[in-house]
Scaffold this active site. Structure first.
Site, PDB file in Angstrom:
ATOM      1  N   PRO A 268     -26.012  18.638  21.126  1.00 49.30           N
ATOM      2  CA  PRO A 268     -26.099  17.293  21.694  1.00 49.30           C
ATOM      3  C   PRO A 268     -24.747  16.682  22.051  1.00 49.30           C
ATOM      4  CG  PRO A 268     -26.236  17.162  19.313  1.00 49.30           C
ATOM      5  CD  PRO A 268     -26.059  18.630  19.647  1.00 49.30           C
ATOM      6  N   ASP A 269     -24.739  15.864  23.082  1.00 46.78           N
ATOM      7  CA  ASP A 269     -23.602  14.986  23.331  1.00 46.78           C
ATOM      8  C   ASP A 269     -23.514  14.035  22.126  1.00 46.78           C
ATOM      9  OD1 ASP A 269     -21.521  13.654  24.558  1.00 46.78           O
ATOM     10  OD2 ASP A 269     -22.590  13.273  26.433  1.00 46.78           O
ATOM     11  N   VAL A 270     -22.406  13.312  22.016  1.00 44.42           N
ATOM     12  CA  VAL A 270     -22.189  12.424  20.875  1.00 44.42           C
ATOM     13  C   VAL A 270     -23.409  11.512  20.655  1.00 44.42           C
ATOM     14  CG1 VAL A 270     -20.712  10.591  19.963  1.00 44.42           C
ATOM     15  CG2 VAL A 270     -19.720  12.436  21.338  1.00 44.42           C
TER      16      VAL A 270
END
Ligand SMILES: *[C@@H]1O[C@H](CO)[C@@H](O)[C@H](O)[C@H]1NC(C)=O
Ligand SMILES: *[C@@H]1O[C@H](CO)[C@@H](O)[C@H](O)[C@H]1NC(C)=O
Ligand SMILES: *[C@@H]1O[C@H](CO)[C@@H](O)[C@H](O)[C@H]1NC(C)=O
Ligand SMILES: *[C@@H]1O[C@H](CO)[C@@H](O)[C@H](O)[C@H]1NC(C)=O
Ligand SMILES: *[C@@H]1O[C@H](CO)[C@@H](O)[C@H](O)[C@H]1NC(C)=O
Ligand SMILES: *[C@@H]1O[C@H](CO)[C@@H](O)[C@H](O)[C@H]1NC(C)=O
Ligand SMILES: *[C@@H]1O[C@H](CO)[C@@H](O)[C@H](O)[C@H]1NC(C)=O
Ligand SMILES: *[C@@H]1O[C@H](CO)[C@@H](O)[C@H](O)[C@H]1NC(C)=O
Ligand SMILES: *[C@@H]1O[C@H](CO)[C@@H](O)[C@H](O)[C@H]1NC(C)=O
Ligand SMILES: *[C@@H]1O[C@H](CO)[C@@H](O)[C@H](O)[C@H]1NC(C)=O
Ligand SMILES: *[C@@H]1O[C@H](CO)[C@@H](O)[C@H](O)[C@H]1NC(C)=O
Length: 755
Positions: A268-270
Site C-alpha cells: 500500500p501507499d502510505v
C-alpha cells in the site's frame, strides 16, 4: 465490491488449467503460466513452507523473520525513480516526465539502470517506482512531474523498459500507483459534495472510470511493467468505484493478478490500507502490523474469512520479486546509513547531463536564433536561472508553496524529490561558457524586479551613456536575452495555474526591448506560453521538465548547439487552459466521463487547435521522410481474440508482432541531429477508437545527408481494443491506417493494412 460471483465462468475459460479458487487470485503451479518466474515461485514456496503463521505475518508486515537458518531481514523499500531519496552521496536524476521527453528507449534503460544500481548499492530491495501514474487525466494534477506521459503507449514503453532495467540490475521494481490515482486534491478525505452544507468524508475521492477507459488508458502501461518483470505494485490512496484501491478485488484480483497474470506482491501507499479483512481477502499482500496484528489475522483465519492458502499466497508473493531478481545470491550489501560515505554515483553525472539535453524540447526557433554563436553581450533574467538560497540537499515540499519556485527547479517534491550532492544551475553554466567565449553577461535573477530598487549595479549603454539596472535597460543592450521560467507542484497539492503572471510580465517586458529573447522553461507539467509566444521578439523557446543535478549544463549544451535538440512533447500544449477537457475533481465522486478522450485524443476528436501538438519538437537540422512500407498488408490469419495461454503479462500472443512498418528518414540539414519518428494508428471505425493513437516511435541519430530506415513492430495488443462484452482484447476487422511523421499533427507518410 467482490467480483467472483460474476467472473468465475470467464476465469475458467481463461486459465490454462482451472485454479481451484480463482477468486483469491492465488499463484499456483496450475494457474497463470509463470514462465521465467517458475524458479522464484519454487524458492518462495519452499521458504514459506517452513514458516509458521506468526512468521508469515512477520514477513508480510515488514518485520524480520527468525528462521532455523538465521534471520531473514525485512525487505527495504525506498523512493524513487529520480534517485535514492534522503541519502547522501547519490545522484539526482531527471524526473520521469523529463526522461519521457527524450522518446529514447536507450535513454530510458540507461537511466533506470543507473538509478537501480544506486539503490542496489545502498542496500535497497524494492524501489517505489518506476511511476507510471497519475497518467494525466487532468493537466492540473500535481504529480505529473513524476510520471511519463498521458499517452498510454509512450507511458507503457517507458514504464516497461524501466522495470526491465531495475530487474536486470537486481532490485525489485515497485510500480505505482495502482490505479486511477489521478489527482492530489482529496486524496486523504473528500467532501461528499452536494449543494450547501457539504460534509467531509473520511474516505478519499472515488475514481469511477468505465471498463473501456480503464483498459485502454490506465491499465495499459501495467501490462508492459508486468511483462518486463515487475515484482511489486503499490496500490493507491484513492477509491475506485467507491472501494479503496488496496481493498479492491476487481482491480487487484480480477485485473492485476488474473488478467495481467501478475505474480508479485501488492503493497500500500502510505496509510492506504484500511481494514484487516478487506485488504487481506481482496488482494493486498503486504501491510501494517497494526492492522494485520496476530489477533486480527488469527480471528480471520479461525472463522474462515481468510483461508490458509491465501495467507501462504501473501507470504509467497512477498518473496517472488526478491528471488526473481536474485537478491538471495549473497552479493547485495546490507542497507547503508543515510549519511554514510557509501558513494554509489560512479559516472552517472555524465548520463544525467546527456539525458537532460535529450529531454529539452525546442518549441520555437525563428531564423536560427539558436544555437548561440559567441554573443558579445547576454542578459539573463529570472530567479529560475540561479540556485535557491539554500541547498541543494534539502527536502522540497509543495504543500502551501508553489506555483513557481524561487530558485533553479531541477527536482521534484514528495516522493519525486532527488537528493542532490550538488546542483549546476544555468547561471553557473552560462558563466563558464562566457569565460571561454569572451561574452559579457548581465543578470537580474528575480521575477519581479523593479528598477526603483536601489543599490543595484548600473551599466554602460550605447555610445557610452550610463544605464540603470532594469529588465528593459539590460535587455536593450544585449545580443541575446535569456529568460528563465519554472512551474512547481508535486505530491500533496495540485496545480493552481498553468501560466504565471509575474513571469509572463517579465518575458513581455524583456521582449519589448530585446529583439532576440529566448525563453527557457522547466515545468512539472503543461505550462502555457500563449501570453507571449507570438511576440516576434521571442525568437526561441526551450521547454522541458526537471532535469536533475546537471540541469544547467544540459540547458547550456542545447543553447550553444553542443547538443542538437531532439526532445518531443509528451502531452499537448494548449493555447488556453479552457481547451483542456478535465479539471480537478472537487467532489467525492469523480466520474471519468471523458472516457479515453484525454490529451491529443480529445483535441483531435473535438478539432481543437493546440499551440503545440503532442510529439512536437524542432531541431537545428531538418529531416525528410520517404518510402513507407508495410511488411504484411493483409492479416487474414488473425483471430479476433488472443488464443495463447494466460501468462505473466496476459495472453502470450498479445505480444506477438503482427506486422512491421518501415520508413526512411534523411537528415537534409547541415548538422548532425536526432529525429523521433512517430507512428500513429487509425482503427477501423467499428472499433470505436480515437481518430489516431501513438503505436510506435524510434529516435535515430543522423549525420548531415545520412539516411536510415526505421521500423515499427506492431504487436497484437497495438491493434486491439478492449471488448467490454467479451472482456478481452479484440482485433477489429477492416482497414487500419498507419501514419508516420514528426508529431501527432505533422504526419508525412501514410499506408494501411487490412485485417
Ligand atoms: C513460530 O516459529 C518460531 C521460530 O521457530 C517460534 O519462535 C514461535 O514460537 C513459533 N510461533 C508459533 C505461534 O508457533
Ligand atoms: C529474532 O532473533 C533475535 C536474536 O537472534 C531476537 O533478538 C529477536 O527478538 C527475534 N525476533 C523475533 C520476531 O522473534
Ligand atoms: C547477484 O546478482 C547481482 C545482480 O543481478 C549481480 O550483479 C551479481 O553478480 C550476482 N552475484 C552472484 C554471486 O551471482
Ligand atoms: C467501475 O464501474 C464501471 C461502471 O459500472 C465499470 O464499467 C467498471 O468496470 C468498474 N471498474 C472497476 C475497476 O470496478
Ligand atoms: C470473521 O471475523 C471478522 C473480524 O472480526 C469479521 O469481520 C467477519 O465478519 C467474521 N466472519 C464470519 C463468517 O464470522
Ligand atoms: C560510465 O562508465 C561505464 C563503465 O564503467 C561506461 O560503460 C559508460 O559508457 C560510462 N558512461 C558515460 C556516460 O560516460
Ligand atoms: C525581487 O525584487 C524586488 C524588488 O524589485 C524585491 O521586492 C523582491 O524581494 C525580490 N525578490 C527576491 C526573491 O529577491
Ligand atoms: C521588439 O524589439 C524592438 C527593439 O529591438 C522594439 O522596438 C519592438 O517594439 C519590440 N517588439 C515587441 C513586439 O515587443
Ligand atoms: C535587433 O536589433 C538590433 C539593434 O538593436 C539590430 O542590429 C538587429 O538587426 C535586430 N535584429 C532583428 C532580427 O531584427
Ligand atoms: C482563455 O479563454 C478564456 C475564456 O474563453 C479567455 O477569457 C481568456 O482570455 C483566454 N486566455 C488566453 C491567454 O487567450
Ligand atoms: C457520477 O455518476 C453516478 C452514476 O452514474 C451519478 O449518480 C453521480 O451523480 C455522478 N456524480 C457526479 C459528481 O457527476
Amino acid at each position: 465490491m467482490r467480483w467472483h460471483a460474476l467472473a468465475t465462468l470467464t476465469l475458467l475459460q481463461w486459465a490454462t488449467a482451472t485454479p481451484s479458487s480463482p477468486s483469491e487470485g492465488l499463484l499456483k503451479k496450475d494457474g497463470v503460466s509463470l514462465g521465467s518466474w517458475q524458479e522464484a515461485y519454487a524458492k518462495a514456496s519452499s521458504f514459506v513452507s517452513k514458516l509458521n503463521n506468526s512468521q508469515k505475518l512477520s514477513l508480510i508486515t515488514g518485520n524480520n523473520v527468525n528462521n532455523t537458518g538465521g534471520t531473514f531481514e525485512a525487505l527495504t523499500f525506498e523512493d524513487g525513480s529520480q534517485g535514492v531519496e534522503y541519502y547522501y552521496y547519490v545522484s539526482a536524476f531527471s524526473q520521469a516526465s523529463a526522461l519521457a521527453m527524450t522518446w529514447d528507449k536507450d535513454a530510458f534503460y540507461a537511466q533506470a539502470k543507473a538509478v537501480a544500481t544506486e539503490h542496489y548499492l545502498k542496500g535497497v530491495h524494492i524501489v517505489n517506482g518506476p511511476t507510471s501514474q497519475p497518467l494525466g487525466r487532468t493537466v492540473w494534477s500535481g504529480r505529473l512531474g513524476e510520471t511519463f506521459s498521458p499517452d498510454p503507449y509512450l507511458n507503457g514503453i517507458a514504464f516497461g523498459v524501466s522495470v526491465k532495467a531495475y530487474t536486470d540490475t537486481g532490485v525489485v521494481a515497485g510500480g505505482k500507483h495502482f490505479l486511477l490515482n489521478e489527482q492530489e486534491t482529496n486524496r486523504l478525505s473528500a467532501s461528499t459534495g452536494g449543494s450547501g452544507g457539504s460534509t467531509s468524508s473520511a474516505a478519499p475521492y472515488s475514481s469511477n472510470a468505465d471498463d473501456k477507459a480503464l483498459h485502454e488508458l490506465y491499465l495499459w502501461p501495467f501490462y508492459d511493467a508486468v511483462k518486463n518483470g515487475m515484482g511489486a505494485v503499490m496500490c493507491a490512496m484513492n477509491e475506485v468505484n467507491n472501494t479503496l484501491s488496496c481493498e479492491n478485488s476487481e482491480l487487484l484480483l480480477k485485473r492485476l493478478k488474473t488478467e495481467l497474470g501478475y505474480p508479485g506482491m501488492v503493497y500500500p501507499d502510505v496509510d492506504a490500507q484500511s481494514t484487516a479483512k478487506g485488504s487481506a481477502i481482496n488482494g493486498l499482500d503486504y501491510g501494517s502490523s497494526r492492522i494485520w496484528s496476530d489477533s486480527a489475522v488469527n480471528e480471520l483465519l479461525s472463522n474462515g474469512t481468510l483461508t490458509q492458502a491465501r495467507l501462504n499466497d501473501m507470504a509467497i508473493r512477498n518473496l517472488m520479486g526478491y528471488y526473481y531478481v536474485h537478491l538471495d545470491n549473497g552479493t547485495h550489501p546490507s542497507v547503508a546509513d543515510r549519511d554514510a560515505f557509501v558513494d554509489v554515483r560512479a559516472n552517472h553525472s555524465r548520463l544525467i547531463r546527456a539525458n537532460g539535453g535529450k529531454s529539452v524540447i525546442l518549441l520555437k526557433n525563428t531564423d536560427n536564433a539558436l544555437p548561440l554563436k559567441r554573443p558579445h553581450t547576454m542578459s539573463v533574467f529570472g530567479s529560475h536561472a540561479r540556485a535557491a538560497i539554500a541547498g541543494p540537499n534539502v527536502e522540497f515540499t509543495v504543500q502551501g508553496s508553489g506555483p513557481t519556485y524561487n530558485g533553479h527547479l531541477a527536482t521534484g517534491t514528495g516522493s519525486g524529490e532527488g537528493s542532490m550532492s550538488y546542483l549546476i544551475d544555468p547561471h553557473a553554466a552560462l558563466t563558464r561558457k562566457a569565460s571561454e567565449d569572451g561574452t559579457m553577461i548581465r543578470w537580474i535573477l528575480n521575477d519581479t524586479y523593479s528598477s526603483s530598487a536601489t543599490g543595484l549595479p548600473s551599466g554602460i549603454g550605447d555610445a557610452g551613456t550610463f544605464i540603470s539596472a532594469s529588465y528593459s535597460a539590460y535587455a536593450e543592450y544585449s545580443d541575446v536575452c535569456l529568460v528563465f521560467l519554472n512551474a512547481l507542484a508535486g505530491e500533496g497539492a495540485d496545480r493552481t495555474e498553468l501560466y504565471n503572471d509575474d513571469q509572463d510580465t517579465m518575458v513581455s517586458t524583456v521582449a519589448s526591448s530585446c529583439n532576440n529573447t529566448v525563453v527557457i522553461i522547466n515545468t512539472v507539467g503543461a505550462r502555457l506560453v500563449d501570453q507571449w509566444i507570438e511576440n516576434e521578439n521571442v525568437t526561441a523557446v526551450l521547454y522541458s521538465s526537471l532535469l536533475g543535478q546537471e540541469s544547467g549544463n544540459s540547458i547550456v549544451d542545447i543553447l550553444y548547439g553542443d547538443t542538437n535538440p531532439s526532445g518531443r512533447l509528451t502531452y499537448t500544449l494548449a493555447k488556453n487552459e479552457s481547451d483542456y477537457p478535465v479539471g480537478i475533481c472537487e467532489t467525492k465522486q469523480c466520474n471519468f466521463t471523458e472516457g479515453v478522450y484525454i490529451d491529443y485524443r480529445y483535441f483531435d476528436a473535438y478539432n481543437i487547435t493546440p499551440r503545440y501538438p503532442f510529439g512536437h519538437g524542432l531541431s537545428y537540422t531538418t529531416f525528410s521522410y520517404s518510402s513507407l512500407s508495410v511488411s504484411s498488408s493483409t492479416l487474414s490469419f488473425l483471430s479476433t481474440y488472443p488464443t495463447g495461454s494466460l501468462s505473466v503479462g496476459g495472453y502470450t500472443d498479445l505480444w506477438d508482432t503482427v506486422t512491421t512498418i518501415s520508413a526512411t528518414i534523411t537528415n537534409t540539414g547541415s548538422v548532425s541531429g536526432a529525429e523521433v519518428a512517430q507512428l500513429y494508428l487509425t482503427y477501423p471505425s467499428s472499433a470505436k477508437q480515437p481518430i489516431k493513437q501513438l503505436r510506435g516511435f524510434e529516435r535515430i541519430d543522423l549525420s548531415p545527408g545520412e539516411q536510415k530506415t526505421v521500423s515499427f513492430s506492431l504487436r497484437r495488443r497495438d491493434i486491439s481494443y478492449w471488448d467490454v462484452a467479451a472482456q478481452k482484447w479484440a482485433v477489429a476487422r477492416g482497414t487500419y491506417i498507419v501514419r508516420v511523421g514528426t508529431s501527432s499533427r505533422d504526419l508525412k507518410l501514410v499506408g494501411s493494412f487490412v485485417v
